[in-house]
Design a protein around this motif. Sequence first.
Motif, PDB file in Angstrom:
ATOM      1  N   SER A 161       0.815  -1.209   0.000  1.00 31.70           N
ATOM      2  CA  SER A 161       0.000   0.000   0.000  1.00 31.70           C
ATOM      3  C   SER A 161       0.850   1.261   0.000  1.00 31.70           C
ATOM      4  N   SER A 191      -3.756  -3.856   8.928  1.00 27.75           N
ATOM      5  CA  SER A 191      -5.134  -4.086   8.500  1.00 27.75           C
ATOM      6  C   SER A 191      -5.306  -5.513   8.015  1.00 27.75           C
ATOM      7  N   ASP A 233     -16.052  -4.904   7.140  1.00 26.63           N
ATOM      8  CA  ASP A 233     -16.796  -3.639   7.141  1.00 26.63           C
ATOM      9  C   ASP A 233     -18.250  -3.794   6.723  1.00 26.63           C
ATOM     10  N   PHE A 285     -18.075   1.279   6.307  1.00 15.23           N
ATOM     11  CA  PHE A 285     -16.628   1.450   6.201  1.00 15.23           C
ATOM     12  C   PHE A 285     -16.232   2.869   6.582  1.00 15.23           C
ATOM     13  N   THR A 286     -15.201   2.966   7.415  1.00 16.09           N
ATOM     14  CA  THR A 286     -14.608   4.257   7.754  1.00 16.09           C
ATOM     15  C   THR A 286     -13.121   4.208   7.428  1.00 16.09           C
ATOM     16  N   ASN A 287     -12.671   5.149   6.622  1.00 13.97           N
ATOM     17  CA  ASN A 287     -11.260   5.212   6.269  1.00 13.97           C
ATOM     18  C   ASN A 287     -10.455   5.645   7.487  1.00 13.97           C
ATOM     19  N   THR A 339      -7.385   6.502   7.830  1.00 15.86           N
ATOM     20  CA  THR A 339      -6.413   7.578   7.643  1.00 15.86           C
ATOM     21  C   THR A 339      -7.092   8.925   7.430  1.00 15.86           C
ATOM     22  N   TYR A 398     -13.297   9.584   6.397  1.00 18.26           N
ATOM     23  CA  TYR A 398     -14.645   9.589   5.823  1.00 18.26           C
ATOM     24  C   TYR A 398     -15.308   8.229   6.041  1.00 18.26           C
ATOM     25  N   THR A 399     -16.632   8.176   5.870  1.00 22.59           N
ATOM     26  CA  THR A 399     -17.400   6.948   6.099  1.00 22.59           C
ATOM     27  C   THR A 399     -18.294   6.667   4.903  1.00 22.59           C
ATOM     28  N   GLN A 449     -14.875  15.549   7.799  1.00 19.92           N
ATOM     29  CA  GLN A 449     -15.113  14.632   6.685  1.00 19.92           C
ATOM     30  C   GLN A 449     -16.616  14.386   6.511  1.00 19.92           C
TER      31      GLN A 449
END
Length: 664
Positions: free
Chosen positions: A227, A280, A320, A398-400, A402, A405-406, A487
């Motif tokens: 990544s 992750s 998620d 799902f929530t990022n 880094t 946002y969701t 966000q």
Amino acid sequence: MIEELLTLNEVIVTATRTVRQLSSLPLPAQIISKKDISRSNSIRLSDILNEQTGLITVPDFGSSEGVQLQGLDSQYTLILIDGVPLVGRSAGTLDINRITVGNIKQIEIVKGASSSLYGSDALGGVINIITETPKNGFKGNLNYRLGTFNTNDISTAINFKKNDIGVIAFLNKYSSDGYDLIENDNLNTVEPFANYTMNTKVTYDFSDDTDLFVSGRYYTQNQDYISSEDLKGESVINEWNTHLKLSHEYNGKWNSYFEFYATRYKADEYLDTNDGTRFSDNFFNQLMVRPEIRAMYNPNDENSFIGGIGFNRETLDRTDFTTDPEFNSFYTYFQYDGNPTEKTNIILGVRFETHNIYKSQFSPKAALRYELNDKIALKGSVGYGFKAPDFRQLYFDFTNATVGYTVLGYNAVANAISQLEAQGQIANIIVPISEFEGELNPENSVSINIGADYKLSSTLNLNVNVFRNKIKGLIDTRIIANKTNGQNIFSYYNVNKAYTQGLEFNYTWMSSEQLKISGGYQLLFAKDKEAERAFKNEEVFARKNPSSPSFQLEKGDYFGLYNRSRHMLNLKVFYAIPKWGLDTNIRATYRSKYGLQDSNGNGYLDVYDIFVDGYTIIDFAINKTLYKNYQMSFGIDNLLDFTDAQNISNIPGRIIYGKLNIQF
């Protein structure tokens, strides 16, 4: 003789689920033969599909490569192997690079809505990969291809059939060191990988009237997963399919079969930091089971009827997700195929499908072909297609980690928003929760195709097709709330209306048994109806650069949907010298410019945005047969060494390869 070559073995089953001669079909369809696949030395399905009129493979953000058909995204094209569907659309795209062409008998492509026979995902069309079946005797082959990037493709097939039993087994290994289009980012465009495909078919004839077909397929892939410079891991995919079909002919008019199909697609990936700490874990585990009973009735040579009933059950366990969802659907379909006159063919079909999550779907289709004379035939079809909301669009949570946002699936919104409110993470709700109390409806389309076949001579065939796909209820994303971290929260909804329309032209010229030239052209317009309205009402503005003043855009400034080219062409020349055991070919494709993003900030793709330039790909291959059972090949894919590191990740540059085939 040449005319026989043009029509030899050109029978298709995908369009009607019965054996039909391609040249008499009232639907827009085509066949890619095993001979053409073999002569081109292609090794993956994407290599073949990119050379067909109206088709282009497009990578998504996860590097999966799907096929765009008549301007419709890959999520609207159903991919089948031997008439049954693959699963594993983790982001809406089914990655066709996991399909090897080594044991393919032919590829059948049907354009236009085909939900009347195949249900969801066939909104735009169907691609059916038909693999080899056992033939009399004992035989086998071994293929090995070595190319640039240390790409190795090795496969073997063994065939045995005697009396009532037949067996064919196929094994393929495909590996590569990957490639890097951007040298200074410390990441590869495609990381090293290795995958294996194993496929076995067994046929058994209980009698002249009853036979059994059993097949199994297993696919596995292991790939480095990186990544960033500090995050490295691994991605592992495992997929299996099992397919059983028992057929029985009662008499000269009635026959039926029972079919059972099951498949599982499982993907696991992880990322670790440089000190070995797990950053992750992601998993995707989808299972589909489908039994079906089908019956066919042929009262005479001019009329035939086919009908079936079946049941689909799908489950998914995924990172998620708010729940472990389950889809259950019952379906039934019926089709009439008749010739009321010697020059007229009519197909009428309908499918009804119920579902435990979304509304029942009724999918009709009609097609007509009329022969004006021995040279010209007119044909047209209209059909309804639908694409059901997928698991992700319904249950994602799902929530990022880094950015912050969701993304929430439609059915997950109410509970997730309540939890985020209780945690003090909601700053403002934009879309009331009450709007998520109903259902997220399937996307649907009315597909119209009108065309003509023209046999100019025994050596030259032409066909033209005008198409329009009118799509309603497109599932899109929107911001439904703002978070206290600055966000947004996104979810899915039915809103857009869009269409794709254009023209396709194909020709095949076989001047002799040695020379075959074919090609095609597609003109495409793909647009959002709401965007057209906004441009027409002069509501859209743009800037030529960030510091310049904005100006009003006109109706003609709207280009259309993203990632669609206005023009696509292909040309293929095959030439053989039988007395030398030699054949060669050159194949070229052209794709005109297209836009990937809105670069001037007005939310639409207009003529003042930045476009990806058009490009041409030329492939060359030469094959030499030695002592009947040996063939050596050499080829160059992407002869002009085209690359676009910033925008096109699935074209790695020039590939030089050699290949050896041994028959035994």
